[in-house]
Design a protein around this motif. Sequence first.
Motif, PDB file in Angstrom:
ATOM      1  N   UNK A 374       2.254 -12.071 -10.833  1.00 51.99           N
ATOM      2  CA  UNK A 374       1.156 -11.131 -10.986  1.00 51.99           C
ATOM      3  C   UNK A 374       0.450 -10.846  -9.671  1.00 51.99           C
ATOM      4  N   UNK A 375       0.547 -11.757  -8.675  1.00 50.23           N
ATOM      5  CA  UNK A 375      -0.108 -11.527  -7.385  1.00 50.23           C
ATOM      6  C   UNK A 375       0.687 -10.561  -6.504  1.00 50.23           C
ATOM      7  N   UNK A 376       1.948 -10.301  -6.861  1.00 48.03           N
ATOM      8  CA  UNK A 376       2.757  -9.417  -6.015  1.00 48.03           C
ATOM      9  C   UNK A 376       2.177  -8.004  -5.970  1.00 48.03           C
ATOM     10  N   UNK A 377       1.694  -7.522  -7.150  1.00 44.76           N
ATOM     11  CA  UNK A 377       1.177  -6.153  -7.186  1.00 44.76           C
ATOM     12  C   UNK A 377      -0.068  -5.990  -6.310  1.00 44.76           C
ATOM     13  N   UNK A 378      -1.126  -6.829  -6.442  1.00 50.15           N
ATOM     14  CA  UNK A 378      -2.286  -6.677  -5.537  1.00 50.15           C
ATOM     15  C   UNK A 378      -1.905  -6.863  -4.078  1.00 50.15           C
ATOM     16  N   UNK A 379      -0.990  -7.785  -3.768  1.00 49.05           N
ATOM     17  CA  UNK A 379      -0.616  -8.000  -2.361  1.00 49.05           C
ATOM     18  C   UNK A 379       0.064  -6.753  -1.791  1.00 49.05           C
ATOM     19  N   UNK A 380       0.921  -6.109  -2.626  1.00 48.28           N
ATOM     20  CA  UNK A 380       1.577  -4.895  -2.142  1.00 48.28           C
ATOM     21  C   UNK A 380       0.561  -3.778  -1.912  1.00 48.28           C
ATOM     22  N   UNK A 381      -0.420  -3.680  -2.833  1.00 51.20           N
ATOM     23  CA  UNK A 381      -1.456  -2.654  -2.657  1.00 51.20           C
ATOM     24  C   UNK A 381      -2.297  -2.939  -1.419  1.00 51.20           C
ATOM     25  N   UNK A 382      -2.638  -4.235  -1.187  1.00 48.64           N
ATOM     26  CA  UNK A 382      -3.436  -4.596  -0.008  1.00 48.64           C
ATOM     27  C   UNK A 382      -2.692  -4.246   1.273  1.00 48.64           C
ATOM     28  N   UNK A 383      -1.377  -4.470   1.280  1.00 53.39           N
ATOM     29  CA  UNK A 383      -0.596  -4.151   2.472  1.00 53.39           C
ATOM     30  C   UNK A 383      -0.652  -2.654   2.758  1.00 53.39           C
ATOM     31  N   UNK A 384      -0.571  -1.836   1.696  1.00 53.19           N
ATOM     32  CA  UNK A 384      -0.626  -0.387   1.889  1.00 53.19           C
ATOM     33  C   UNK A 384      -1.997   0.050   2.385  1.00 53.19           C
ATOM     34  N   UNK A 385      -3.063  -0.512   1.763  1.00 55.09           N
ATOM     35  CA  UNK A 385      -4.419  -0.129   2.196  1.00 55.09           C
ATOM     36  C   UNK A 385      -4.703  -0.588   3.627  1.00 55.09           C
ATOM     37  N   UNK A 386      -4.199  -1.769   4.035  1.00 55.86           N
ATOM     38  CA  UNK A 386      -4.412  -2.241   5.409  1.00 55.86           C
ATOM     39  C   UNK A 386      -3.716  -1.316   6.403  1.00 55.86           C
ATOM     40  N   UNK A 387      -2.502  -0.875   6.057  1.00 56.49           N
ATOM     41  CA  UNK A 387      -1.805   0.044   6.955  1.00 56.49           C
ATOM     42  C   UNK A 387      -2.562   1.362   7.075  1.00 56.49           C
ATOM     43  N   UNK A 388      -3.096   1.840   5.919  1.00 58.15           N
ATOM     44  CA  UNK A 388      -3.862   3.077   5.984  1.00 58.15           C
ATOM     45  C   UNK A 388      -5.146   2.915   6.774  1.00 58.15           C
ATOM     46  N   UNK A 389      -5.848   1.765   6.586  1.00 54.73           N
ATOM     47  CA  UNK A 389      -7.095   1.538   7.317  1.00 54.73           C
ATOM     48  C   UNK A 389      -6.835   1.449   8.817  1.00 54.73           C
ATOM     49  N   UNK A 395      -7.548   6.829  14.362  1.00 56.01           N
ATOM     50  CA  UNK A 395      -7.950   8.234  14.400  1.00 56.01           C
ATOM     51  C   UNK A 395      -9.469   8.414  14.400  1.00 56.01           C
ATOM     52  N   UNK A 396     -10.201   7.307  14.562  1.00 56.50           N
ATOM     53  CA  UNK A 396     -11.667   7.340  14.646  1.00 56.50           C
ATOM     54  C   UNK A 396     -12.261   7.908  13.343  1.00 56.50           C
ATOM     55  N   UNK A 397     -11.806   7.377  12.226  1.00 64.77           N
ATOM     56  CA  UNK A 397     -12.352   7.759  10.906  1.00 64.77           C
ATOM     57  C   UNK A 397     -12.786   6.486  10.185  1.00 64.77           C
ATOM     58  N   UNK A 398     -13.871   5.859  10.681  1.00 67.08           N
ATOM     59  CA  UNK A 398     -14.292   4.551  10.139  1.00 67.08           C
ATOM     60  C   UNK A 398     -14.777   4.635   8.695  1.00 67.08           C
ATOM     61  N   UNK A 399     -15.392   5.756   8.282  1.00 74.35           N
ATOM     62  CA  UNK A 399     -15.914   5.830   6.911  1.00 74.35           C
ATOM     63  C   UNK A 399     -14.789   5.743   5.875  1.00 74.35           C
ATOM     64  N   UNK A 400     -13.701   6.467   6.138  1.00 68.13           N
ATOM     65  CA  UNK A 400     -12.572   6.404   5.210  1.00 68.13           C
ATOM     66  C   UNK A 400     -11.903   5.036   5.257  1.00 68.13           C
ATOM     67  N   UNK A 401     -11.879   4.439   6.469  1.00 65.62           N
ATOM     68  CA  UNK A 401     -11.311   3.088   6.566  1.00 65.62           C
ATOM     69  C   UNK A 401     -12.149   2.092   5.785  1.00 65.62           C
TER      70      UNK A 401
END
Length: 587
Positions: A374-389, A395-401
């Motif tokens: 069950x932890x695989x799904x949140x970990x995969x989502x966290x990896x995607x959000x970290x890459x996006x942040x 790109x100097x967009x701290x609010x979206x990060x």
Amino acid sequence: MKTPRKLPLADRRTAPLSWRLRVALAVLFLLAVATVWITNALLTDRFTETTRNRAELRLALYSGNLLSELRRNAIVPQLLSRDPSLIGALNSSDYSQSSQRLISYVDEIGAASLMMLDSDGRTVAATDRNRLGESHRNMPYYVDALRSNATVFTTLQRETGGYSFTYSRRMDSQGSAIGVIVVEVDLAKFERSWAGISDAVLVTNSEGTIILATEPRWRGLTPSVALQREPPDSAIERAIQATADWTALPADAYVQGEAVMSIAGRIPFRGWSMTSFTTYSSVRERVNGVLALEIMGFAILAALAFYALSRKTALRMALFQRESAELRQLNLRLQREIAERERVQETLAVAEQTLAQSSKLAALGEMSAAVSHELNQPLAAMKTYLAGARLLLRRNRPDEALTAFHRIDDLIERMGGITRQLKSYARKGQAEFSPVDMGDALAASLSMMEPQLKSRKVQITRIVPDTPVRVLGDRMRIEQVMINLLRNALDATKAVDDPQVDIILASGETATLTVRDNGYGIEDLDALFEPFYTTKQPGDGVGLGLAISSGIVNDLGGRLIARNAEAGGAVFEMQLPIWNEESQAAE
């Protein structure tokens, strides 16, 4: 000269006494036979008439209920044919809400099903979604409704046996026919309510054909043919065979050569008629009850006479008393054994509770594998959000990060909740549940699945009612089940050219979440919910998702169902009890 020998005084009293008692016994026997014979004749006629009156009253009640159901459903097509929403759906060819609207009506109306057909006879809305897309162009209820300006009643014999009864009416818009509304009347419920041990009921149409009957083999036949084909081991036949053949009972009809009481009546609807067949078992039971009392009285008198003839009764009574004393002693011993067994059962219950707790602790190893799954799904989502942040910060967009970091924080909290479930599993008792809005839980689950949805071109169709659908449970565990179902649907459509996932949330007796995909379906439905069963490639899953989800839904008082859709693909349904203020007050 010898004098005659005189009998002792006791012998002189006993000899004539025995003779008189024998005569009295013979007279008592003849009197008993005459009394039983006359009583049987009188009471049989009286109770037969009472049974006939009750059967006639019952038949009138059955006929009234059937006619009331038909008249109540006759007005439904006229009302639905003027529904602006349904007419607008036919004009615009937008039927997204039409089936849901018909489903909301069917519970209040009490009909078996509702269907809306377009001008080509195709089902565009129905309470049974499996019938969507069916063609009824050549069916009488469609053809006759288009030709008539009034409501049309149709009786059709099904291929599987029995009959279907429908009301249909044409739907007009601007002077032209745009469709037909069809209402199926549920008359089979009357067959189930009429079914009894000694009664059989049938309804015939104007042509004399049986269309409703408590015996399924009778449908489609005439009454005369049906009575001849009735098998000997049916309910009515068993009741007849259990009754003695008393010639005083009149025979109105015969079933397999046995006499039954026949009551017939007409139904003021299209020339229908109703007939009931009642056995004489109730008459015999009541008559035999009175006869048993009379026989018992004569038996007591006979017993007293036999007591006067023989002194052995006193010895028998003494024997009976001794046996009664032995039975009392045996009863005391049995009571002591029962008390001892109850104490052993209490000790066994305590041992079972201890064993259950030990089994929980022994299963923590398996739970560890489940939690890692069950932890695989949140970990995969966290990896995607970290890459996006990281990309947003470059790109100097701290609010979206910062928004991405907030989502990561929510995922960390969810992972903490999953680990807390592992800790609470070893403790006795259950956590308290709270009301959960299924719509909000579904939105949160889709938000967590956002990275996978963006990476895949999957058409997501979501149908959610406007009003909240609340259940009593743990929101995090409910979201956990939803994510597992959505993830399985996405995995099932990987090899499909046009992947599509339908999500439907409906509220009725239960809150039902349906997730349907257009994949290749499920090969082994029996082993689907077993732990470590998976059809994925090695490394893609361990086969615990559906097993965990099924356990969660069962703990919440619901059930998780899986099946293959007729058009292809798999369908998963999560059903949970509805929570409302009335249920809370009842608890």
